[in-house]
Motif scaffolding. Structure first.
Motif, short mmCIF file in Angstrom:
data_model
loop_
_atom_site.label_atom_id
_atom_site.label_comp_id
_atom_site.label_asym_id
_atom_site.label_seq_id
_atom_site.Cartn_x
_atom_site.Cartn_y
_atom_site.Cartn_z
N CYS A 48 0.84 -1.21 0.00
CA CYS A 48 0.00 0.00 0.00
C CYS A 48 0.86 1.25 0.00
CB CYS A 48 -0.91 0.03 1.23
SG CYS A 48 -2.26 -1.15 1.20
N ASP A 49 1.84 1.28 0.89
CA ASP A 49 2.69 2.46 0.98
C ASP A 49 3.52 2.68 -0.27
OD1 ASP A 49 1.69 3.09 3.43
OD2 ASP A 49 3.40 2.37 4.58
N ARG A 50 4.04 1.61 -0.85
CA ARG A 50 4.83 1.76 -2.06
C ARG A 50 3.98 2.24 -3.24
NH1 ARG A 50 7.82 2.33 1.31
NH2 ARG A 50 9.69 1.17 1.76
N GLU A 51 2.72 1.84 -3.23
CA GLU A 51 1.79 2.29 -4.27
C GLU A 51 1.60 3.81 -4.18
OE1 GLU A 51 -0.63 1.43 -7.54
OE2 GLU A 51 0.64 0.06 -6.40
N LEU A 52 1.33 4.27 -2.95
CA LEU A 52 0.99 5.68 -2.74
C LEU A 52 2.20 6.60 -2.66
CD1 LEU A 52 -1.78 5.11 -0.09
CD2 LEU A 52 -2.09 6.10 -2.36
N LEU A 53 3.31 6.12 -2.12
CA LEU A 53 4.44 6.99 -1.83
C LEU A 53 5.61 6.86 -2.78
CD1 LEU A 53 4.50 6.34 2.03
CD2 LEU A 53 3.40 8.25 0.81
N GLU A 54 5.65 5.77 -3.54
CA GLU A 54 6.83 5.54 -4.35
C GLU A 54 6.52 5.40 -5.83
OE1 GLU A 54 10.75 2.62 -4.50
OE2 GLU A 54 9.16 2.18 -3.07
N PHE A 55 5.93 4.31 -6.25
CA PHE A 55 5.84 4.02 -7.68
C PHE A 55 5.02 5.05 -8.46
CE2 PHE A 55 7.10 -0.24 -6.15
CZ PHE A 55 8.22 -0.39 -6.94
N ARG A 56 3.78 5.26 -8.04
CA ARG A 56 2.94 6.20 -8.79
C ARG A 56 3.51 7.62 -8.78
NH1 ARG A 56 -3.12 5.60 -7.32
NH2 ARG A 56 -2.58 6.82 -5.52
N PRO A 57 3.87 8.20 -7.62
CA PRO A 57 4.40 9.57 -7.64
C PRO A 57 5.73 9.70 -8.38
CG PRO A 57 4.18 8.79 -5.36
CD PRO A 57 3.67 7.72 -6.25
N ARG A 58 6.60 8.72 -8.23
CA ARG A 58 7.89 8.80 -8.91
C ARG A 58 7.75 8.67 -10.42
NH1 ARG A 58 12.44 5.94 -5.01
NH2 ARG A 58 12.25 7.50 -3.35
N LEU A 61 6.32 12.00 -11.70
CA LEU A 61 7.36 13.03 -11.76
C LEU A 61 8.34 12.79 -12.90
CD1 LEU A 61 8.21 13.73 -8.02
CD2 LEU A 61 7.37 15.37 -9.70
N THR A 62 8.71 11.55 -13.11
CA THR A 62 9.66 11.23 -14.17
C THR A 62 9.08 11.56 -15.54
OG1 THR A 62 10.66 9.52 -12.79
CG2 THR A 62 11.12 9.42 -15.15
N LEU A 63 7.81 11.33 -15.71
CA LEU A 63 7.17 11.65 -16.98
C LEU A 63 6.93 13.15 -17.15
CD1 LEU A 63 4.61 8.71 -17.18
CD2 LEU A 63 6.58 9.07 -18.69
N ARG A 64 6.55 13.82 -16.07
CA ARG A 64 6.19 15.23 -16.13
C ARG A 64 7.39 16.17 -15.99
NH1 ARG A 64 2.59 16.18 -11.62
NH2 ARG A 64 4.50 16.71 -10.55
N ASP A 65 8.27 15.87 -15.02
CA ASP A 65 9.40 16.75 -14.73
C ASP A 65 10.56 15.91 -14.19
OD1 ASP A 65 11.09 18.82 -14.12
OD2 ASP A 65 9.74 19.78 -12.67
N PRO A 66 11.31 15.25 -15.07
CA PRO A 66 12.34 14.31 -14.62
C PRO A 66 13.46 14.94 -13.80
CG PRO A 66 12.43 14.59 -17.00
CD PRO A 66 11.23 15.33 -16.52
N GLU A 67 13.63 16.25 -13.88
CA GLU A 67 14.68 16.93 -13.10
C GLU A 67 14.27 17.14 -11.65
OE1 GLU A 67 17.68 17.65 -14.48
OE2 GLU A 67 16.88 16.66 -16.27
N SER A 69 13.14 16.47 -7.86
CA SER A 69 13.49 15.44 -6.88
C SER A 69 12.29 14.55 -6.60
CB SER A 69 13.95 16.07 -5.57
OG SER A 69 15.15 16.75 -5.75
N TRP A 70 12.57 13.27 -6.42
CA TRP A 70 11.54 12.32 -6.05
C TRP A 70 11.24 12.43 -4.56
CZ3 TRP A 70 13.57 7.14 -8.49
CH2 TRP A 70 13.28 7.12 -9.86
N PRO A 71 10.03 12.05 -4.15
CA PRO A 71 9.76 11.96 -2.72
C PRO A 71 10.67 10.91 -2.10
CG PRO A 71 7.85 11.25 -4.02
CD PRO A 71 8.90 11.68 -4.97
N ARG A 72 11.17 11.19 -0.92
CA ARG A 72 12.09 10.27 -0.24
C ARG A 72 11.29 9.12 0.38
NH1 ARG A 72 14.01 9.42 4.82
NH2 ARG A 72 16.12 8.62 4.96
N VAL A 73 11.67 7.91 0.03
CA VAL A 73 11.07 6.70 0.60
C VAL A 73 12.20 5.70 0.77
CG1 VAL A 73 9.42 4.83 0.29
CG2 VAL A 73 8.90 7.08 -0.63
N GLU A 74 12.40 5.28 1.99
CA GLU A 74 13.43 4.27 2.25
C GLU A 74 12.75 2.93 2.50
OE1 GLU A 74 16.70 4.70 1.99
OE2 GLU A 74 16.31 6.78 1.44
#
Length: 176
Positions: A48-58, A61-67, A69-74
């Motif tokens: 759930c967290d990776r869906e909301l915090l990592e894959f979809r937002p990253r 961002l990569t498609l819209r504005d690749p420069e 910074s990605w949200p930090r998720v460890e």
């Protein structure tokens, strides 16, 4: 790359996960082996967290504005503080399915995406949008394997004095 096939896998996993964990008793869903590893409930919470915090937002961002910074998720950052094992498995699986289906809808509405759009990751180097998409689908496979491994561990736990030599151990390919 065939994004439609990967998006189809992402969609299918939304349903597969719910079926995989439904009717799992609470004590089994929360059980962790002594040697370490996540419980089934923690795996679903992680998804759930990776869906909301990592894959979809990253990917967005990569498609819209690749420069940008990605949200930090460890990975496993603050696992205990997130209290996954205190949550309800059915609710978490439903939450995952709902969010995954939103992701699939978003992906299908992208149209002709630039899958070679590249974000420069500080540790991994260049990561293309297509790399993220295939990693997203591959992460599902890793998590399905983790749930299967936990199921195998539970079988071993619940049969002291007996073994699964007939079908083999966990290591290597299982016999069909």
């Amino acid at each position: 790359m065939n994004p439609e096939l990967l998006i189809g896998r992402l969609e299918a996993f939304a349903y597969q996960l719910r079926n995989l964990v439904k009717d799992l008793p609470k004590d089994q869903a929360r059980w962790r082996p002594a040697e370490g590893g996540l419980s089934v409930l923690e795996i679903v919470g992680h998804l759930c967290d990776r869906e909301l915090l990592e894959f979809r937002p990253r990917l967005e961002l990569t498609l819209r504005d690749p420069e940008k910074s990605w949200p930090r998720v460890e990975p496993d950052d603050g696992l205990e503080e997130l209290n996954y094992n205190e949550r309800e498995l059915d609710r978490e699986a439903e939450r995952f399915q709902r969010e995954r289906l939103k992701s699939v809808q978003w992906l299908r509405n992208l149209g002709a995406a630039n899958w070679t759009s590249t974000h420069e990751h500080p540790k991994k180097g260049p990561v293309r949008a297509g790399d993220l998409l295939v990693s997203w689908a591959s992460h599902d496979a890793h998590m399905m394997r983790a749930i299967a491994h936990r199921s195998f561990d539970l079988s071993q736990r619940d049969a002291p004095g007996f073994n699964s030599d007939y079908v083999g151990g966990w290591e290597g390919e299982p016999r069909p």
